[in-house]
Design a protein around this motif. Structure first.
Motif, short mmCIF file in Angstrom:
data_model
loop_
_atom_site.label_atom_id
_atom_site.label_comp_id
_atom_site.label_asym_id
_atom_site.label_seq_id
_atom_site.Cartn_x
_atom_site.Cartn_y
_atom_site.Cartn_z
N THR A 32 38.64 16.36 -7.20
CA THR A 32 38.59 16.19 -8.65
C THR A 32 37.34 15.49 -9.14
N SER A 33 36.55 14.90 -8.23
CA SER A 33 35.32 14.21 -8.63
C SER A 33 34.38 14.11 -7.44
N PRO A 34 33.08 13.93 -7.70
CA PRO A 34 32.13 13.76 -6.59
C PRO A 34 32.48 12.58 -5.69
N ARG A 35 32.94 11.48 -6.27
CA ARG A 35 33.33 10.34 -5.43
C ARG A 35 34.52 10.68 -4.55
N ALA A 36 35.48 11.41 -5.12
CA ALA A 36 36.64 11.83 -4.34
C ALA A 36 36.22 12.75 -3.20
N PHE A 37 35.26 13.63 -3.46
CA PHE A 37 34.76 14.52 -2.41
C PHE A 37 34.17 13.73 -1.26
N SER A 38 33.36 12.74 -1.57
CA SER A 38 32.73 11.93 -0.52
C SER A 38 33.78 11.17 0.29
N ALA A 39 34.73 10.55 -0.40
CA ALA A 39 35.75 9.77 0.29
C ALA A 39 36.67 10.66 1.12
N THR A 40 37.10 11.78 0.55
CA THR A 40 38.01 12.68 1.26
C THR A 40 37.34 13.32 2.47
N SER A 41 36.06 13.63 2.33
CA SER A 41 35.33 14.21 3.46
C SER A 41 35.31 13.25 4.65
N LYS A 42 35.22 11.96 4.37
CA LYS A 42 35.21 10.96 5.44
C LYS A 42 36.59 10.79 6.06
N VAL A 43 37.62 10.81 5.22
CA VAL A 43 38.97 10.51 5.70
C VAL A 43 39.67 11.72 6.29
N LEU A 44 39.50 12.90 5.67
CA LEU A 44 40.26 14.08 6.09
C LEU A 44 39.38 15.21 6.62
N GLY A 45 38.10 14.97 6.77
CA GLY A 45 37.18 16.02 7.21
C GLY A 45 37.27 16.35 8.69
N CYS A 46 36.37 17.22 9.12
CA CYS A 46 36.22 17.57 10.54
C CYS A 46 37.32 18.49 11.07
N HIS A 47 37.93 19.28 10.23
CA HIS A 47 38.89 20.30 10.69
C HIS A 47 38.32 21.67 10.35
N ALA A 48 38.23 22.53 11.33
CA ALA A 48 37.58 23.83 11.14
C ALA A 48 38.29 24.70 10.11
N ASN A 49 39.62 24.53 9.97
CA ASN A 49 40.37 25.39 9.05
C ASN A 49 40.73 24.69 7.73
N VAL A 50 40.08 23.56 7.44
CA VAL A 50 40.24 22.88 6.15
C VAL A 50 38.88 22.78 5.48
N LEU A 51 38.74 23.44 4.34
CA LEU A 51 37.50 23.40 3.58
C LEU A 51 37.64 22.38 2.45
N ILE A 52 36.77 21.38 2.43
CA ILE A 52 36.77 20.36 1.39
C ILE A 52 35.56 20.60 0.50
N THR A 53 35.80 20.76 -0.81
CA THR A 53 34.69 21.11 -1.70
C THR A 53 34.52 20.11 -2.84
N PRO A 54 33.29 19.96 -3.32
CA PRO A 54 33.02 19.06 -4.44
C PRO A 54 33.43 19.68 -5.76
N GLY A 55 33.92 18.85 -6.66
CA GLY A 55 34.31 19.32 -7.97
C GLY A 55 34.28 18.21 -9.00
N LEU A 56 34.60 18.57 -10.23
CA LEU A 56 34.77 17.60 -11.32
C LEU A 56 35.79 18.21 -12.27
N HIS A 57 37.02 17.77 -12.14
CA HIS A 57 38.14 18.35 -12.88
C HIS A 57 37.95 18.14 -14.38
N PRO A 58 38.14 19.20 -15.18
CA PRO A 58 37.91 19.06 -16.62
C PRO A 58 38.78 18.00 -17.28
N GLU A 59 39.93 17.69 -16.70
CA GLU A 59 40.80 16.68 -17.30
C GLU A 59 40.21 15.27 -17.22
#
Length: 246
Positions: A32-59
């Protein structure tokens, strides 16, 4: 398979992620946000079948507009983008012009970096979303998540080549069922939109694609096995488009 999921926002995110890794061929974790992308990539990253992408939710654009430059930088190195888009509902009209600026900047950046696959929010804003996409040829591939526009807007989006991700919660309403019947069957992929989406009071989980197939089979009047094969074929095509980046 799940092409739109807020895996990081489940109360027990690590546990749900571990189950998704085991059960799903592919899970697209939209942030939902660039900060969330950075944090989530560190915590939940490194899985070949999980794609984590940057975003900014309109809400939350009105709160996180200052992170736009970070998002544009992250897009350079990500094969896909999401969640982004526009929300024209009354609750978020106060930020609509800022939303438009952010979404236009995101789509323009996708053009600049050679095209991306985008997971797009378009609640009560389909016309404007399509206009922004149309103004930026070469942006890549649009996946309209949980589409709730009119039948005419669905046709316009389909004619533009948009894809659609749909989950069980989209069938909670009569209008959602009616739209599901009209989706272009060669450009539909499953999503959960968990943990926000619910069916009968229960949170939709990332491994709900079989349920989605059953509901689509009812809407389309075809055997569920045929729908499952079609969703898998579509999913592999879309994953191919994502992996083709770079």
């Amino acid at each position: 398979m799940d092409f739109h999921c807020h895996l990081d926002l489940y109360p027990n995110a690590r546990e749900v992620c571990a189950q998704a890794v085991e059960k799903n061929m592919f899970t697209w974790l939209v942030t939902t946000s660039p900060r969330a992308f950075s944090a989530t990539s560190k915590v939940l990253g490194c899985h070949a079948n999980v794609l984590i992408t940057p975003g900014l939710h309109p809400e939350i654009v009105h709160e996180r507009y200052g992170e736009l430059d970070n998002l544009l930088e992250q897009i350079k190195y990500a094969p896909a983008v999401g969640e982004v888009g526009l929300d024209g509902s009354k609750r978020f009209q106060h930020s609509y012009e800022v939303q438009r600026k952010v979404f236009a900047a995101v789509v323009a950046q996708c053009v600049n970096v050679g095209g991306r696959v985008l997971s797009i929010h378009s609640r009560q804003a389909v016309k404007d979303v399509l206009a922004v996409l149309d103004e930026h040829p070469g942006f890549g591939t649009a996946v309209l998540h949980w589409f709730t526009g009119t039948a005419a807007e669905l046709k316009s989006a389909s004619d533009m080549g948009c894809w659609f991700s749909i989950g069980p919660a989209a069938f909670n309403s009569a209008s959602g069922k009616a739209l599901a019947k009209k989706l272009p069957r060669d450009r539909v992929v499953p999503e959960s939109d968990g943990p926000f989406a619910q069916v009968n009071g229960a949170t939709v989980m990332p491994w709900s694609s079989d349920h989605t197939a059953e509901l689509l089979a009812q809407a389309w009047g075809v055997p569920v096995g045929e729908v499952k094969l079609g969703l898998e074929f579509n999913s592999r095509r879309l994953i191919g488009l994502i992996h083709a980046v770079g």
